[in-house]
Design an enzyme around this catalytic site. Structure first.
Site, PDB file in Angstrom:
ATOM      1  N   ALA A   1       0.798  -1.168  -0.012  1.00 57.49           N
ATOM      2  CA  ALA A   1       0.100  -0.184   0.033  1.00 57.49           C
ATOM      3  C   ALA A   1       0.816   1.398   0.136  1.00 57.49           C
ATOM      4  O   ALA A   1       1.265   2.010   0.952  1.00 57.49           O
ATOM      5  CB  ALA A   1      -0.902   0.002   1.164  1.00 57.49           C
TER       6      ALA A   1
ATOM      7  N   GLU B   1      -1.723   6.917  -3.223  1.00 54.49           N
ATOM      8  CA  GLU B   1      -2.773   7.433  -2.269  1.00 54.49           C
ATOM      9  C   GLU B   1      -3.608   8.371  -3.432  1.00 54.49           C
ATOM     10  O   GLU B   1      -2.917   8.453  -4.616  1.00 54.49           O
ATOM     11  CB  GLU B   1      -2.230   8.568  -1.413  1.00 54.49           C
ATOM     12  CG  GLU B   1      -1.428   7.728  -0.083  1.00 54.49           C
ATOM     13  CD  GLU B   1      -1.022   8.634   1.139  1.00 54.49           C
ATOM     14  OE1 GLU B   1      -1.317  10.000   0.929  1.00 54.49           O
ATOM     15  OE2 GLU B   1      -0.488   7.879   1.844  1.00 54.49           O
TER      16      GLU B   1
ATOM     17  N   GLY C   1       0.606   9.131  -6.863  1.00 57.43           N
ATOM     18  CA  GLY C   1       0.881   7.857  -7.388  1.00 57.43           C
ATOM     19  C   GLY C   1       2.266   7.697  -8.113  1.00 57.43           C
ATOM     20  O   GLY C   1       3.119   7.221  -7.352  1.00 57.43           O
TER      21      GLY C   1
ATOM     22  N   ASP D   1      12.122  -2.629  -7.548  1.00 59.75           N
ATOM     23  CA  ASP D   1      13.149  -3.231  -8.230  1.00 59.75           C
ATOM     24  C   ASP D   1      13.167  -4.681  -8.427  1.00 59.75           C
ATOM     25  O   ASP D   1      13.099  -5.241  -9.505  1.00 59.75           O
ATOM     26  CB  ASP D   1      14.616  -2.911  -7.474  1.00 59.75           C
ATOM     27  CG  ASP D   1      15.063  -1.720  -8.016  1.00 59.75           C
ATOM     28  OD1 ASP D   1      14.428  -0.859  -8.746  1.00 59.75           O
ATOM     29  OD2 ASP D   1      16.193  -1.337  -7.374  1.00 59.75           O
TER      30      ASP D   1
ATOM     31  N   ARG E   1      -9.225 -20.646 -39.776  1.00 55.99           N
ATOM     32  CA  ARG E   1     -10.036 -19.777 -40.209  1.00 55.99           C
ATOM     33  C   ARG E   1      -9.718 -19.507 -41.740  1.00 55.99           C
ATOM     34  O   ARG E   1      -8.414 -19.147 -42.173  1.00 55.99           O
ATOM     35  CB  ARG E   1     -10.208 -18.413 -39.764  1.00 55.99           C
ATOM     36  CG  ARG E   1     -10.838 -17.263 -40.183  1.00 55.99           C
ATOM     37  CD  ARG E   1     -12.371 -17.510 -40.029  1.00 55.99           C
ATOM     38  NE  ARG E   1     -13.140 -16.191 -40.181  1.00 55.99           N
ATOM     39  CZ  ARG E   1     -14.477 -16.246 -40.491  1.00 55.99           C
ATOM     40  NH1 ARG E   1     -15.215 -17.250 -39.904  1.00 55.99           N
ATOM     41  NH2 ARG E   1     -15.173 -15.254 -40.917  1.00 55.99           N
TER      42      ARG E   1
ATOM     43  N   GLN F   1      -7.122  -8.237 -33.929  1.00 63.94           N
ATOM     44  CA  GLN F   1      -7.079  -7.934 -35.132  1.00 63.94           C
ATOM     45  C   GLN F   1      -7.149  -9.158 -36.005  1.00 63.94           C
ATOM     46  O   GLN F   1      -7.916  -9.278 -37.159  1.00 63.94           O
ATOM     47  CB  GLN F   1      -5.882  -7.132 -35.545  1.00 63.94           C
ATOM     48  CG  GLN F   1      -6.082  -6.340 -36.898  1.00 63.94           C
ATOM     49  CD  GLN F   1      -7.095  -5.183 -37.108  1.00 63.94           C
ATOM     50  OE1 GLN F   1      -7.560  -4.845 -36.101  1.00 63.94           O
ATOM     51  NE2 GLN F   1      -7.448  -4.900 -38.238  1.00 63.94           N
TER      52      GLN F   1
ATOM     53  N   GLY G   1     -13.605  -9.573 -36.459  1.00 63.94           N
ATOM     54  CA  GLY G   1     -14.927  -9.326 -35.513  1.00 63.94           C
ATOM     55  C   GLY G   1     -15.005 -10.367 -34.481  1.00 63.94           C
ATOM     56  O   GLY G   1     -15.552 -10.084 -33.313  1.00 63.94           O
TER      57      GLY G   1
ATOM     58  N   GLU H   1       2.508  -0.424 -10.676  1.00 62.73           N
ATOM     59  CA  GLU H   1       3.816  -0.629 -10.247  1.00 62.73           C
ATOM     60  C   GLU H   1       4.938   0.344 -11.009  1.00 62.73           C
ATOM     61  O   GLU H   1       6.171   0.002 -11.426  1.00 62.73           O
ATOM     62  CB  GLU H   1       4.598  -2.170 -10.472  1.00 62.73           C
ATOM     63  CG  GLU H   1       3.489  -2.900  -9.402  1.00 62.73           C
ATOM     64  CD  GLU H   1       4.328  -4.005  -9.142  1.00 62.73           C
ATOM     65  OE1 GLU H   1       5.527  -4.382  -8.963  1.00 62.73           O
ATOM     66  OE2 GLU H   1       3.542  -5.191  -8.615  1.00 62.73           O
ATOM     67  N   GLY H   2       4.424   1.580 -11.254  1.00 61.52           N
ATOM     68  CA  GLY H   2       4.954   2.844 -12.023  1.00 61.52           C
ATOM     69  C   GLY H   2       4.567   2.393 -13.338  1.00 61.52           C
ATOM     70  O   GLY H   2       4.867   1.711 -14.050  1.00 61.52           O
TER      71      GLY H   2
HETATM   72  C1  LIG Z   1      -5.744  -1.992 -10.983  1.00 59.04           C
HETATM   73  C2  LIG Z   1      -4.660  -1.320 -10.189  1.00 59.04           C
HETATM   74  C3  LIG Z   1      -3.776  -1.918  -9.343  1.00 59.04           C
HETATM   75  C4  LIG Z   1      -2.893  -1.156  -8.529  1.00 59.04           C
HETATM   76  N1  LIG Z   1      -2.403  -1.664  -7.322  1.00 59.04           N
HETATM   77  C5  LIG Z   1      -1.709  -1.005  -6.652  1.00 59.04           C
HETATM   78  C6  LIG Z   1      -1.157  -1.715  -5.507  1.00 59.04           C
HETATM   79  O1  LIG Z   1      -1.292  -2.813  -5.244  1.00 59.04           O
HETATM   80  N2  LIG Z   1      -0.303  -0.766  -4.495  1.00 59.04           N
HETATM   81  C7  LIG Z   1      -0.260   0.416  -4.852  1.00 59.04           C
HETATM   82  O2  LIG Z   1       0.470   1.003  -4.103  1.00 59.04           O
HETATM   83  N3  LIG Z   1      -0.764   1.061  -5.742  1.00 59.04           N
HETATM   84  C8  LIG Z   1      -1.481   0.340  -6.662  1.00 59.04           C
HETATM   85  N4  LIG Z   1      -1.786   0.969  -7.905  1.00 59.04           N
HETATM   86  C9  LIG Z   1      -1.574   2.219  -8.079  1.00 59.04           C
HETATM   87  C10 LIG Z   1      -0.570   2.360  -9.640  1.00 59.04           C
HETATM   88  O3  LIG Z   1       0.580   2.154  -9.106  1.00 59.04           O
HETATM   89  C11 LIG Z   1      -0.919   4.024  -9.856  1.00 59.04           C
HETATM   90  O4  LIG Z   1      -1.912   4.278 -10.401  1.00 59.04           O
HETATM   91  C12 LIG Z   1       0.024   4.585 -10.826  1.00 59.04           C
HETATM   92  O5  LIG Z   1       1.587   4.365 -10.270  1.00 59.04           O
HETATM   93  C13 LIG Z   1       0.245   5.775 -11.326  1.00 59.04           C
HETATM   94  O6  LIG Z   1      -0.097   6.687 -10.555  1.00 59.04           O
HETATM   95  P1  LIG Z   1      -1.557   7.680 -10.662  1.00 59.04           P
HETATM   96  O7  LIG Z   1      -2.668   6.682 -11.052  1.00 59.04           O
HETATM   97  O8  LIG Z   1      -1.776   8.586  -9.485  1.00 59.04           O
HETATM   98  O9  LIG Z   1      -1.110   8.471 -12.018  1.00 59.04           O
HETATM   99  P2  LIG Z   1      -0.411   9.985 -11.927  1.00 59.04           P
HETATM  100  O10 LIG Z   1       0.700   9.882 -11.161  1.00 59.04           O
HETATM  101  O11 LIG Z   1      -1.223  10.999 -11.687  1.00 59.04           O
HETATM  102  O12 LIG Z   1       0.089   9.971 -13.667  1.00 59.04           O
HETATM  103  C14 LIG Z   1      -0.857  10.369 -14.555  1.00 59.04           C
HETATM  104  C15 LIG Z   1      -0.350  10.529 -15.893  1.00 59.04           C
HETATM  105  O13 LIG Z   1       0.929  11.218 -16.088  1.00 59.04           O
HETATM  106  C16 LIG Z   1       2.168  10.597 -16.086  1.00 59.04           C
HETATM  107  N5  LIG Z   1       3.232  10.989 -15.490  1.00 59.04           N
HETATM  108  C17 LIG Z   1       3.427  11.098 -13.987  1.00 59.04           C
HETATM  109  N6  LIG Z   1       4.465  11.898 -13.787  1.00 59.04           N
HETATM  110  C18 LIG Z   1       5.017  11.930 -14.868  1.00 59.04           C
HETATM  111  C19 LIG Z   1       6.452  12.571 -14.993  1.00 59.04           C
HETATM  112  N7  LIG Z   1       7.277  12.830 -14.070  1.00 59.04           N
HETATM  113  N8  LIG Z   1       7.101  12.366 -16.357  1.00 59.04           N
HETATM  114  C20 LIG Z   1       6.149  11.815 -17.227  1.00 59.04           C
HETATM  115  N9  LIG Z   1       4.953  11.323 -17.232  1.00 59.04           N
HETATM  116  C21 LIG Z   1       4.498  11.466 -15.852  1.00 59.04           C
HETATM  117  C22 LIG Z   1       1.746   9.110 -15.922  1.00 59.04           C
HETATM  118  O14 LIG Z   1       2.746   8.145 -16.446  1.00 59.04           O
HETATM  119  C23 LIG Z   1       0.401   8.970 -16.252  1.00 59.04           C
HETATM  120  O15 LIG Z   1       0.391   8.623 -17.472  1.00 59.04           O
HETATM  121  C24 LIG Z   1      -2.795   0.287  -8.877  1.00 59.04           C
HETATM  122  C25 LIG Z   1      -3.639   0.856  -9.600  1.00 59.04           C
HETATM  123  C26 LIG Z   1      -4.450   0.195 -10.422  1.00 59.04           C
HETATM  124  C27 LIG Z   1      -5.214   0.853 -11.503  1.00 59.04           C
END
Ligand SMILES: Cc1cc2nc3c(=O)[nH]c(=O)nc-3n(C[C@H](O)[C@H](O)[C@H](O)COP(=O)(O)OP(=O)(O)OC[C@H]3O[C@@H](n4cnc5c(N)ncnc54)[C@H](O)[C@@H]3O)c2cc1C
Length: 388
Positions: free
Chosen positions: A125, A128, A132, A241, A269, A340, A344, A367-368
């Site tokens: 966790a 928030e 993210g 990592d 097909r 693709q 259909g 995970e980033g």
């Molecule tokens: C199904 C699901 C499961 C998940 N599971 C977990 C979990 O178990 N534990 C946990 O902690 N989190 C979890 N997450 C959270 C997930 O890791 C984050 O959603 C993710 O890291 C992106 O953060 P954000 O959604 O706040 O997007 P943001 O950080 O708001 O990013 C929005 C967009 O801006 C881009 N961006 C942001 N900063 C930069 C930058 N500096 N340079 C270039 N582009 C940038 C991003 O790539 C993205 O395209 C989960 C999310 C989902 C949807």
């Protein structure tokens, strides 16, 4: 072991077991898991019965001897038929890594055996609502009171919310110190003040729960601090990592599963008097799909071997991000191509490739995001001397 297959005989046996389980027991459930969007406890039970979680843990903690490469192979094989099922193993590893990498012997003995048997599930966790990609901007706090820490705040998008027993949680113990003010804790689901909020409806990996967790004066023993106060951010990054290749494995499994399905379909097909696989434009797509999978697998297994050989330096940070990036971009491209190839039929839910395409999307985000992976790779690259 051969140059072409880096697995030992024993590891190949485990792969065969998992492949058979996946094909016979999980593949028939995959469409239903997606449709019902319910956590598949029967799949967890299957993993428990076959001691599959044991692959993630050392024998001293009830496992069969942790191997990063084998963990990747297991996640890949499961994700080939059901990405939700692959994610159950990937997140068990993600949620355990904090304890494995930063836990004391007492903490390892307290938590890992129950995770190794699968009696408990784990979660990680970090994210928030307002943080993210910029995870250090978190607002959850933890303050020490005698023999306890008191946590306040909340996390969002947490995989296994509501089904995990153990959450590795990151919170600010010293909000003025930025990255150095973050600490890591193990929070058990029955801790006073811990609760689970909304579970999100999603595009894909629908059987996996993704939800909010809240800490309302949540009290946990001081004995649940991982590492030292202030080490939390470094622990979070060390975990990523090690865990990012697991998401790469999920992506690779999706890509290979979609390729296998598309090849079979292209054999059967017929249009314009011959199987579509014999039309060169389709044949070329199939060739590219398989080539991408094979290239992704080689990069991914290289990272698995690096971890098993004890490499923990900046090279691992870079290669782990590269494997996550390449395998998951491959997953998105290849599953889209599989749709693709089926025309259909690819677009309707009777066939699995549309589900695989929906499931693939998340692998580029969690995970980033893959933008963040590129930043990590470029940062490590620019630190290296390229001419010596
Ligand atoms: C199904 C699901 C499961 C998940 N599971 C977990 C979990 O178990 N534990 C946990 O902690 N989190 C979890 N997450 C959270 C997930 O890791 C984050 O959603 C993710 O890291 C992106 O953060 P954000 O959604 O706040 O997007 P943001 O950080 O708001 O990013 C929005 C967009 O801006 C881009 N961006 C942001 N900063 C930069 C930058 N500096 N340079 C270039 N582009 C940038 C991003 O790539 C993205 O395209 C989960 C999310 C989902 C949807």
């Amino acid at each position: 072991m051969s140059a072409l297959d880096p697995l030992s005989d024993e590891q190949r046996e485990i792969r065969e077991l998992v492949r058979t389980l996946a094909r016979e027991r999980i593949a028939p459930r995959a469409a239903e898991i997606d449709k019902q969007a319910e956590f598949p406890w029967d799949v967890v039970e299957l993993f428990r019965e076959n001691e599959l979680f044991g692959v993630l843990y050392d024998e001293a903690y009830g496992g069969i001897g942790a191997s990063a490469l084998m963990t990747l192979v297991v996640i890949e094989e499961l994700s080939r038929v059901c990405a939700t099922s692959g994610l159950i193993v990937a997140v068990q590893e993600l949620g355990s890594l904090g304890i494995k990498l930063a836990g004391t012997e007492e903490q390892k003995q307290r938590f890992l055996p129950k995770l190794a048997s699968g009696e408990w599930l784990a979660a990680y966790a970090l994210t928030e609502p307002g943080s993210g990609s910029d995870s250090a901007a978190m607002r959850t706090t933890a303050r020490r009171e005698g023999d306890e820490y008191v946590l306040d705040g909340g996390k969002r998008f947490i995989t296994n919310a509501g089904v995990a027993h153990v959450y590795v949680v990151f919170a600010k113990t010293d909000p003025d110190r930025g990255h150095d003010g973050i600490s890591a804790f193990v929070v058990e689901a029955d801790s006073p003040g811990f609760s689970v909020g909304r579970i999100e409806p999603k595009m894909g990996i629908k059987g996996s729960t993704t939800g909010e967790v809240f800490f309302d004066s949540c009290r946990i023993p001081v004995a649940n601090l991982l590492g030292e106060e202030g080490e939390g951010f470094r622990i979070a990054m060390r975990i990523l990592d090690r865990s990012r290749p697991g998401i790469g494995a999920q992506g690779l499994g999706l890509a290979q599963g979609a390729t296998d399905y598309a090849v079979e379909y292209a054999r059967g097909r017929e249009t314009m008097g011959k199987p579509i696989g014999q039309h060169q434009l389709i044949a070329g797509m199939l060739a590219d799909m398989e080539t991408r999978c094979e290239a992704a697998r080689n990069l991914l297994y290289k990272v698995g071997r690096m971890i098993d050989e004890g490499d923990t330096g900046p090279e691992l940070t870079k290669l782990s991000a590269m494997a996550k990036l390449f395998c998951t971009d491959t997953a998105m491209a290849v599953t889209t191509d599989a749709v693709q190839v089926l025309g259909g039929y690819g677009y309707v839910t009777e066939y699995p490739v549309e589900r695989m395409m929906r499931d693939a999307k998340i692998t580029q985000i969690y995970e980033g995001t893959n933008q963040i992976q590129r930043l990590v790779i470029a940062r490590e690259l620019l630190k290296e001397s390229r001419t010596s």
